[in-house]
Design a protein around this motif. Structure first.
Motif, PDB file in Angstrom:
ATOM      1  N   HIS A  54       0.792  -1.234   0.000  1.00  0.00           N
ATOM      2  CA  HIS A  54       0.000   0.000   0.000  1.00  0.00           C
ATOM      3  C   HIS A  54       0.825   1.286   0.000  1.00  0.00           C
ATOM      4  O   HIS A  54       0.322   2.350   0.345  1.00  0.00           O
ATOM      5  CB  HIS A  54      -1.034  -0.015   1.139  1.00  0.00           C
ATOM      6  CG  HIS A  54      -1.989  -1.145   0.977  1.00  0.00           C
ATOM      7  ND1 HIS A  54      -1.726  -2.396   1.501  1.00  0.00           N
ATOM      8  CD2 HIS A  54      -3.162  -1.237   0.326  1.00  0.00           C
ATOM      9  CE1 HIS A  54      -2.715  -3.210   1.173  1.00  0.00           C
ATOM     10  NE2 HIS A  54      -3.594  -2.528   0.467  1.00  0.00           N
ATOM     11  N   ARG A  96      -6.203   1.067   3.033  1.00  0.00           N
ATOM     12  CA  ARG A  96      -6.549  -0.280   2.579  1.00  0.00           C
ATOM     13  C   ARG A  96      -8.054  -0.439   2.327  1.00  0.00           C
ATOM     14  O   ARG A  96      -8.650  -1.473   2.590  1.00  0.00           O
ATOM     15  CB  ARG A  96      -6.045  -1.329   3.558  1.00  0.00           C
ATOM     16  CG  ARG A  96      -4.532  -1.281   3.694  1.00  0.00           C
ATOM     17  CD  ARG A  96      -4.008  -2.142   4.803  1.00  0.00           C
ATOM     18  NE  ARG A  96      -2.577  -1.908   4.967  1.00  0.00           N
ATOM     19  CZ  ARG A  96      -1.638  -2.783   4.652  1.00  0.00           C
ATOM     20  NH1 ARG A  96      -1.962  -3.950   4.163  1.00  0.00           N
ATOM     21  NH2 ARG A  96      -0.378  -2.480   4.826  1.00  0.00           N
ATOM     22  N   SER A  97      -8.619   0.623   1.776  1.00  0.00           N
ATOM     23  CA  SER A  97     -10.040   0.624   1.427  1.00  0.00           C
ATOM     24  C   SER A  97     -10.196   0.160  -0.017  1.00  0.00           C
ATOM     25  O   SER A  97      -9.271   0.271  -0.823  1.00  0.00           O
ATOM     26  CB  SER A  97     -10.612   2.035   1.584  1.00  0.00           C
ATOM     27  OG  SER A  97     -10.482   2.477   2.916  1.00  0.00           O
ATOM     28  N   ASP A 101      -8.177  -3.123  -0.901  1.00  0.00           N
ATOM     29  CA  ASP A 101      -8.387  -3.888   0.341  1.00  0.00           C
ATOM     30  C   ASP A 101      -8.041  -5.365   0.213  1.00  0.00           C
ATOM     31  O   ASP A 101      -8.294  -6.141   1.124  1.00  0.00           O
ATOM     32  CB  ASP A 101      -9.833  -3.741   0.808  1.00  0.00           C
ATOM     33  CG  ASP A 101     -10.830  -4.294  -0.204  1.00  0.00           C
ATOM     34  OD1 ASP A 101     -10.428  -4.659  -1.333  1.00  0.00           O
ATOM     35  OD2 ASP A 101     -12.029  -4.356   0.130  1.00  0.00           O
TER      36      ASP A 101
END
Length: 135
Positions: A54, A96-97, A101
């Protein structure tokens, strides 16, 4: 590839290495214009690269800056909006959406799948716009 709702202005690509392992996301900042069954994609040049852990970085900042203010591309105000959209997506990656995710990172196509046939060309590609790709 994930292309959100019709009026969203990006596509997110899941990138897989030759070994089939997930290697990150590519976020293409763009504008899509629907014209009947056709879709014109106007690339905004500035993109994001997001690693599996990320971390993110801009891609093509120099060419984005060179095209900013040019009448065939985008104004300074539009460039600010494009960059802000990219930063909103970067925040999604950091938190982390979705789509960052883990969804679809373990996807593997069925080995029995055959590529679909390409449609017959009707010669409709007009190439009228700089940065336009006909999909």
């Amino acid at each position: 590839m994930y292309q959100p709702a019709q009026n969203d202005a990006q596509s997110v690509w899941w990138i897989f290495g030759a070994d089939g392992g997930f290697s990150g996301w590519y976020v293409n900042l763009e504008r899509r214009v629907h014209d009947g069954a056709d879709i014109d994609v106007f690339d905004a040049e500035l993109d994001l690269l997001v690693t599996p852990d990320h971390q993110w970085r801009w891609k093509d900042e120099e060419s984005f800056a060179q095209k900013t203010g040019h009448p065939r591309f985008w104004s300074t105000a539009e460039a600010v909006a494009i960059r802000e959209r990219g930063l909103r997506l970067a925040r999604l990656a950091e938190t982390r959406s979705f789509p960052f995710d883990g969804t679809w990172c373990d996807f593997r196509p069925d080995p029995a799948w055959e590529p679909p046939p390409l449609p017959a060309s009707d010669g409709a590609y007009r190439g009228e716009h700089v940065g336009t790709a006909r999909h």
